[in-house]
Design a protein around this motif. Structure first.
Motif, PDB file in Angstrom:
ATOM      1  N   GLY A 170      -3.638-106.005 -13.655  1.00 15.99           N
ATOM      2  CA  GLY A 170      -5.045-106.350 -13.825  1.00 15.99           C
ATOM      3  C   GLY A 170      -5.646-105.880 -15.144  1.00 15.99           C
ATOM      4  O   GLY A 170      -6.837-106.032 -15.375  1.00 15.99           O
ATOM      5  N   TRP A 171      -4.824-105.322 -16.006  1.00 18.20           N
ATOM      6  CA  TRP A 171      -5.268-104.826 -17.301  1.00 18.20           C
ATOM      7  C   TRP A 171      -4.395-105.426 -18.394  1.00 18.20           C
ATOM      8  O   TRP A 171      -3.283-105.875 -18.138  1.00 18.20           O
ATOM      9  CB  TRP A 171      -5.159-103.304 -17.352  1.00 18.20           C
TER      10      TRP A 171
ATOM     11  N   ARG B  63       1.070-108.729 -20.051  1.00 19.21           N
ATOM     12  CA  ARG B  63      -0.150-107.921 -20.162  1.00 19.21           C
ATOM     13  C   ARG B  63      -0.449-107.493 -21.595  1.00 19.21           C
ATOM     14  O   ARG B  63      -1.364-106.706 -21.826  1.00 19.21           O
ATOM     15  CB  ARG B  63      -0.030-106.694 -19.264  1.00 19.21           C
TER      16      ARG B  63
ATOM     17  N   VAL C 100      -7.224-110.788 -13.981  1.00 13.65           N
ATOM     18  CA  VAL C 100      -7.747-110.706 -15.345  1.00 13.65           C
ATOM     19  C   VAL C 100      -8.617-111.935 -15.584  1.00 13.65           C
ATOM     20  O   VAL C 100      -8.198-113.061 -15.324  1.00 13.65           O
ATOM     21  CB  VAL C 100      -6.610-110.626 -16.378  1.00 13.65           C
TER      22      VAL C 100
ATOM     23  N   ARG D  10     -13.755-105.952 -20.174  1.00 10.79           N
ATOM     24  CA  ARG D  10     -13.489-105.669 -18.764  1.00 10.79           C
ATOM     25  C   ARG D  10     -12.055-105.241 -18.494  1.00 10.79           C
ATOM     26  O   ARG D  10     -11.799-104.508 -17.532  1.00 10.79           O
ATOM     27  CB  ARG D  10     -13.787-106.906 -17.914  1.00 10.79           C
ATOM     28  N   HIS D  11     -11.111-105.702 -19.308  1.00  9.65           N
ATOM     29  CA  HIS D  11      -9.703-105.545 -18.939  1.00  9.65           C
ATOM     30  C   HIS D  11      -8.831-104.790 -19.935  1.00  9.65           C
ATOM     31  O   HIS D  11      -7.617-104.705 -19.729  1.00  9.65           O
ATOM     32  CB  HIS D  11      -9.085-106.933 -18.685  1.00  9.65           C
TER      33      HIS D  11
END
Length: 113
Positions: free
Chosen positions: A30-31, A68, A92, A104-105
């Motif tokens: 998620g990052w 990522r 994401v 945000r990420h």
């Protein structure tokens, strides 16, 4: 031909590769992080392009979350349309311009904050 004052030796290149792969293995689901952040954390801040080469050509990278890693503007790798899909599956979000919402990420290793 351009001179590179911070050119790596073969031994340094091997260490750099190991460091890059280790850093990428730590990026949480998620990052995202950037090629430049990885290069800086590996001790070679001017070698962000080499991070991309390591991820593209190292057999070990197949088992890592290379999707990522994006550029500093949040752009995904050209020619790899699956990257966006993989990131979206992890939650994401992307802006209207097609770039990752870096506010945000963006993940930075604790030591760099």
């Amino acid at each position: 031909m351009r001179e590179y004052p911070d050119k790596m030796s073969t031994e340094q290149a091997h260490i750099f590769q190991d460091d890059v792969l280790n850093i990428v293995s730590q990026i949480p689901r998620g990052w995202v992080t950037t090629y430049g952040i990885i290069a800086a954390w590996a001790g070679w801040p001017s070698h962000s392009r080499m991070v991309g080469r390591v991820l593209r050509y190292s057999p070990e990278s197949v088992s890592l979350p290379c999707h990522r890693v994006v550029n500093r503007e949040g752009r995904t790798a050209p020619g790899w349309s699956l990257q966006r899909t993989l990131l979206e599956q992890e939650g994401v979000s992307f802006k209207a311009n097609g770039r990752v919402d870096m506010q945000r990420h963006l993940w930075e290793p604790e030591e760099m904050k």
